[in-house]
Scaffold this motif. Structure first.
Motif, PDB file in Angstrom:
ATOM      1  N   ASP A 152       7.005  32.351 -19.127  1.00  0.00           N
ATOM      2  CA  ASP A 152       5.872  33.113 -18.586  1.00  0.00           C
ATOM      3  C   ASP A 152       4.729  32.184 -18.221  1.00  0.00           C
ATOM      4  O   ASP A 152       3.862  32.542 -17.422  1.00  0.00           O
ATOM      5  CB  ASP A 152       5.409  34.141 -19.615  1.00  0.00           C
ATOM      6  N   ALA A 153       4.717  31.012 -18.807  1.00  0.00           N
ATOM      7  CA  ALA A 153       3.761  29.958 -18.455  1.00  0.00           C
ATOM      8  C   ALA A 153       4.479  28.627 -18.585  1.00  0.00           C
ATOM      9  O   ALA A 153       5.256  28.428 -19.527  1.00  0.00           O
ATOM     10  CB  ALA A 153       2.530  29.987 -19.358  1.00  0.00           C
ATOM     11  N   ILE A 154       4.235  27.728 -17.637  1.00  0.00           N
ATOM     12  CA  ILE A 154       4.838  26.399 -17.656  1.00  0.00           C
ATOM     13  C   ILE A 154       3.726  25.371 -17.552  1.00  0.00           C
ATOM     14  O   ILE A 154       2.849  25.472 -16.680  1.00  0.00           O
ATOM     15  CB  ILE A 154       5.829  26.205 -16.500  1.00  0.00           C
ATOM     16  N   SER A 155       3.756  24.393 -18.433  1.00  0.00           N
ATOM     17  CA  SER A 155       2.764  23.323 -18.415  1.00  0.00           C
ATOM     18  C   SER A 155       3.466  21.993 -18.158  1.00  0.00           C
ATOM     19  O   SER A 155       4.443  21.657 -18.832  1.00  0.00           O
ATOM     20  CB  SER A 155       2.020  23.283 -19.759  1.00  0.00           C
ATOM     21  N   LEU A 156       2.964  21.257 -17.169  1.00  0.00           N
ATOM     22  CA  LEU A 156       3.583  19.994 -16.767  1.00  0.00           C
ATOM     23  C   LEU A 156       2.966  18.824 -17.519  1.00  0.00           C
ATOM     24  O   LEU A 156       1.750  18.654 -17.525  1.00  0.00           O
ATOM     25  CB  LEU A 156       3.410  19.772 -15.261  1.00  0.00           C
ATOM     26  N   HIS A 157       3.810  18.005 -18.103  1.00  0.00           N
ATOM     27  CA  HIS A 157       3.359  16.818 -18.849  1.00  0.00           C
ATOM     28  C   HIS A 157       4.316  15.670 -18.574  1.00  0.00           C
ATOM     29  O   HIS A 157       4.883  15.070 -19.498  1.00  0.00           O
ATOM     30  CB  HIS A 157       3.281  17.138 -20.343  1.00  0.00           C
ATOM     31  N   ILE A 158       4.486  15.355 -17.303  1.00  0.00           N
ATOM     32  CA  ILE A 158       5.434  14.318 -16.902  1.00  0.00           C
ATOM     33  C   ILE A 158       4.749  13.312 -15.990  1.00  0.00           C
ATOM     34  O   ILE A 158       3.879  13.678 -15.190  1.00  0.00           O
ATOM     35  CB  ILE A 158       6.646  14.942 -16.179  1.00  0.00           C
ATOM     36  N   PRO A 159       5.106  12.041 -16.098  1.00  0.00           N
ATOM     37  CA  PRO A 159       4.505  11.023 -15.236  1.00  0.00           C
ATOM     38  C   PRO A 159       5.100  11.089 -13.836  1.00  0.00           C
ATOM     39  O   PRO A 159       6.207  11.597 -13.633  1.00  0.00           O
ATOM     40  CB  PRO A 159       4.887   9.710 -15.929  1.00  0.00           C
ATOM     41  N   LEU A 160       4.345  10.576 -12.877  1.00  0.00           N
ATOM     42  CA  LEU A 160       4.869  10.488 -11.520  1.00  0.00           C
ATOM     43  C   LEU A 160       5.645   9.188 -11.376  1.00  0.00           C
ATOM     44  O   LEU A 160       5.104   8.097 -11.512  1.00  0.00           O
ATOM     45  CB  LEU A 160       3.728  10.532 -10.501  1.00  0.00           C
ATOM     46  N   ASN A 161       6.943   9.311 -11.123  1.00  0.00           N
ATOM     47  CA  ASN A 161       7.800   8.156 -10.877  1.00  0.00           C
ATOM     48  C   ASN A 161       8.937   8.624  -9.971  1.00  0.00           C
ATOM     49  O   ASN A 161       9.012   9.812  -9.616  1.00  0.00           O
ATOM     50  CB  ASN A 161       8.292   7.542 -12.195  1.00  0.00           C
ATOM     51  N   PRO A 162       9.840   7.744  -9.555  1.00  0.00           N
ATOM     52  CA  PRO A 162      10.893   8.163  -8.626  1.00  0.00           C
ATOM     53  C   PRO A 162      11.742   9.336  -9.117  1.00  0.00           C
ATOM     54  O   PRO A 162      12.220  10.136  -8.317  1.00  0.00           O
ATOM     55  CB  PRO A 162      11.744   6.896  -8.475  1.00  0.00           C
ATOM     56  N   SER A 163      11.908   9.485 -10.433  1.00  0.00           N
ATOM     57  CA  SER A 163      12.751  10.568 -10.950  1.00  0.00           C
ATOM     58  C   SER A 163      12.020  11.908 -11.035  1.00  0.00           C
ATOM     59  O   SER A 163      12.663  12.956 -11.159  1.00  0.00           O
ATOM     60  CB  SER A 163      13.309  10.199 -12.323  1.00  0.00           C
ATOM     61  N   THR A 164      10.679  11.880 -10.993  1.00  0.00           N
ATOM     62  CA  THR A 164       9.924  13.139 -11.110  1.00  0.00           C
ATOM     63  C   THR A 164       9.235  13.547  -9.813  1.00  0.00           C
ATOM     64  O   THR A 164       8.758  14.676  -9.711  1.00  0.00           O
ATOM     65  CB  THR A 164       8.853  13.034 -12.212  1.00  0.00           C
ATOM     66  N   ARG A 165       9.180  12.641  -8.839  1.00  0.00           N
ATOM     67  CA  ARG A 165       8.533  13.004  -7.563  1.00  0.00           C
ATOM     68  C   ARG A 165       9.261  14.199  -6.945  1.00  0.00           C
ATOM     69  O   ARG A 165      10.479  14.253  -6.895  1.00  0.00           O
ATOM     70  CB  ARG A 165       8.558  11.811  -6.605  1.00  0.00           C
ATOM     71  N   ASN A 166       8.494  15.180  -6.499  1.00  0.00           N
ATOM     72  CA  ASN A 166       9.029  16.415  -5.912  1.00  0.00           C
ATOM     73  C   ASN A 166       9.830  17.247  -6.907  1.00  0.00           C
ATOM     74  O   ASN A 166      10.667  18.066  -6.514  1.00  0.00           O
ATOM     75  CB  ASN A 166       9.893  16.114  -4.681  1.00  0.00           C
ATOM     76  N   MET A 167       9.567  17.060  -8.178  1.00  0.00           N
ATOM     77  CA  MET A 167      10.280  17.815  -9.209  1.00  0.00           C
ATOM     78  C   MET A 167      10.001  19.316  -9.101  1.00  0.00           C
ATOM     79  O   MET A 167      10.868  20.144  -9.389  1.00  0.00           O
ATOM     80  CB  MET A 167       9.867  17.309 -10.597  1.00  0.00           C
ATOM     81  N   ILE A 168       8.780  19.657  -8.727  1.00  0.00           N
ATOM     82  CA  ILE A 168       8.410  21.059  -8.530  1.00  0.00           C
ATOM     83  C   ILE A 168       8.159  21.279  -7.046  1.00  0.00           C
ATOM     84  O   ILE A 168       7.172  20.779  -6.491  1.00  0.00           O
ATOM     85  CB  ILE A 168       7.166  21.450  -9.345  1.00  0.00           C
ATOM     86  N   GLY A 169       9.068  21.978  -6.411  1.00  0.00           N
ATOM     87  CA  GLY A 169       8.946  22.280  -4.993  1.00  0.00           C
ATOM     88  C   GLY A 169       9.191  23.755  -4.752  1.00  0.00           C
ATOM     89  O   GLY A 169       9.180  24.574  -5.688  1.00  0.00           O
ATOM     90  N   GLU A 170       9.425  24.106  -3.505  1.00  0.00           N
ATOM     91  CA  GLU A 170       9.598  25.517  -3.161  1.00  0.00           C
ATOM     92  C   GLU A 170      10.749  26.155  -3.922  1.00  0.00           C
ATOM     93  O   GLU A 170      10.638  27.284  -4.431  1.00  0.00           O
ATOM     94  CB  GLU A 170       9.836  25.664  -1.653  1.00  0.00           C
ATOM     95  N   GLY A 171      11.858  25.436  -4.041  1.00  0.00           N
ATOM     96  CA  GLY A 171      13.011  25.992  -4.743  1.00  0.00           C
ATOM     97  C   GLY A 171      12.715  26.283  -6.201  1.00  0.00           C
ATOM     98  O   GLY A 171      13.111  27.332  -6.736  1.00  0.00           O
ATOM     99  N   GLU A 172      12.015  25.378  -6.852  1.00  0.00           N
ATOM    100  CA  GLU A 172      11.669  25.562  -8.261  1.00  0.00           C
ATOM    101  C   GLU A 172      10.680  26.713  -8.436  1.00  0.00           C
ATOM    102  O   GLU A 172      10.795  27.513  -9.377  1.00  0.00           O
ATOM    103  CB  GLU A 172      11.087  24.278  -8.840  1.00  0.00           C
ATOM    104  N   LEU A 173       9.707  26.804  -7.532  1.00  0.00           N
ATOM    105  CA  LEU A 173       8.728  27.886  -7.616  1.00  0.00           C
ATOM    106  C   LEU A 173       9.405  29.243  -7.439  1.00  0.00           C
ATOM    107  O   LEU A 173       9.035  30.234  -8.089  1.00  0.00           O
ATOM    108  CB  LEU A 173       7.637  27.699  -6.564  1.00  0.00           C
ATOM    109  N   ARG A 174      10.412  29.316  -6.577  1.00  0.00           N
ATOM    110  CA  ARG A 174      11.119  30.578  -6.365  1.00  0.00           C
ATOM    111  C   ARG A 174      11.926  30.993  -7.593  1.00  0.00           C
ATOM    112  O   ARG A 174      12.215  32.186  -7.785  1.00  0.00           O
ATOM    113  CB  ARG A 174      12.035  30.467  -5.146  1.00  0.00           C
ATOM    114  N   ARG A 175      12.314  30.037  -8.414  1.00  0.00           N
ATOM    115  CA  ARG A 175      13.052  30.361  -9.640  1.00  0.00           C
ATOM    116  C   ARG A 175      12.140  30.984 -10.706  1.00  0.00           C
ATOM    117  O   ARG A 175      12.608  31.676 -11.608  1.00  0.00           O
ATOM    118  CB  ARG A 175      13.695  29.107 -10.229  1.00  0.00           C
ATOM    119  N   MET A 176      10.861  30.714 -10.630  1.00  0.00           N
ATOM    120  CA  MET A 176       9.932  31.187 -11.650  1.00  0.00           C
ATOM    121  C   MET A 176       9.677  32.680 -11.523  1.00  0.00           C
ATOM    122  O   MET A 176       9.845  33.276 -10.465  1.00  0.00           O
ATOM    123  CB  MET A 176       8.614  30.410 -11.547  1.00  0.00           C
TER     124      MET A 176
END
Length: 246
Positions: free
Chosen positions: A208-232
């Motif tokens: 019901d709530a998601i909090s992001l606590h991840i560094p920006l690096n090649p493995s996390t870039r674009n981790m949250i995009g349109e597809g992920e938002l649609r899953r929420m």
């Protein structure tokens, strides 16, 4: 006798007294170039910084962009130190190739960032800012608020489980029905029986709530995009205090 030149690109603190005490331990032949004395707040863009760093031994930064161009302009810099946990504003590959050590502050403002994340989570779930805005417009009606979830019946999802996320989890335990975590790199799961570790897909779909606590690096870039938002869930709250996830 060794001499050192330290360039400070930017900071928003009132002074540098504690830092200067540390610099003094290097001896008397230390030159401090504080760019905030040239312009309030300091310099942030590479082209502004480059003229000052050619002969520096150390570079101290907060929000400035330390790109490959800045790093190549330094003849004998030994260390780049950042006032923060993340180092995504520094070109790490360029620094590595030039033999420059990059340091950060792993314990920087853990409580403060965690508390800010918690404030945003509760604000979003309980519609505090929305209610305030309606009230200031003189048009507050409870019917305009829509459905607000009951926090004690809700699931909190954490992406990443570093120091700040663990702080959030500790403080949020009494509030939420369940806390679930996605962090494929965290290896001490048995120490945190009050959270449930799962995959990214479940965190996105169940929380019901998601909090992001991840560094920006090649493995996390674009981790949250349109597809992920649609899953929420349609009314889920997404909070980013990592500040650098793109």
């Amino acid at each position: 006798m060794d001499s050192y030149k330290i360039v400070i690109t930017d900071y928003y603190y009132e002074d540098q007294e504690e830092e200067r005490k540390a610099y003094a331990k290097l001896g008397k032949n230390v030159e401090i170039v504080d760019l905030t004395k040239i312009r309030k707040g300091g310099f942030f863009e590479p082209e502004e910084i480059i003229p000052y760093v050619k002969d520096c031994d150390a570079l101290v930064v907060q929000f400035s962009k330390i790109t490959n161009e800045v790093i190549q302009a330094m003849d004998h810099c030994k260390v780049i130190a950042r006032y923060a946990i993340g180092v995504d504003n520094i070109d790490l590959e360029a620094a590595k190739e030039k033999g420059i050590y990059v340091s950060n502050v792993p314990a920087y403002c853990i409580d403060e960032v965690a508390d800010t994340a918690i404030a945003h989570i509760l604000n979003g779930m309980r519609g505090i800012t929305k209610a305030r805005d309606l009230l200031l417009k003189g048009s507050f009606q409870m019917s305009d608020m829509g459905a607000l979830p009951r926090v004690k019946d809700s699931v909190l999802g954490l992406l990443g489980f570093g120091n700040i996320a663990r702080n959030v989890a500790d403080k949020m335990r009494p509030f939420f029905k369940e806390i679930i975590v996605y962090d494929p790199f965290f290896g001490q799961q048995e120490k945190y029986p009050y959270v449930r570790f799962t995959g990214l897909k479940e965190v996105l779909e169940v929380s019901d709530a998601i909090s992001l606590h991840i560094p920006l690096n090649p493995s996390t870039r674009n981790m949250i995009g349109e597809g992920e938002l649609r899953r929420m869930k349609p009314c889920a709250v997404l909070v980013n205090t990592a500040g650098s996830v793109k």
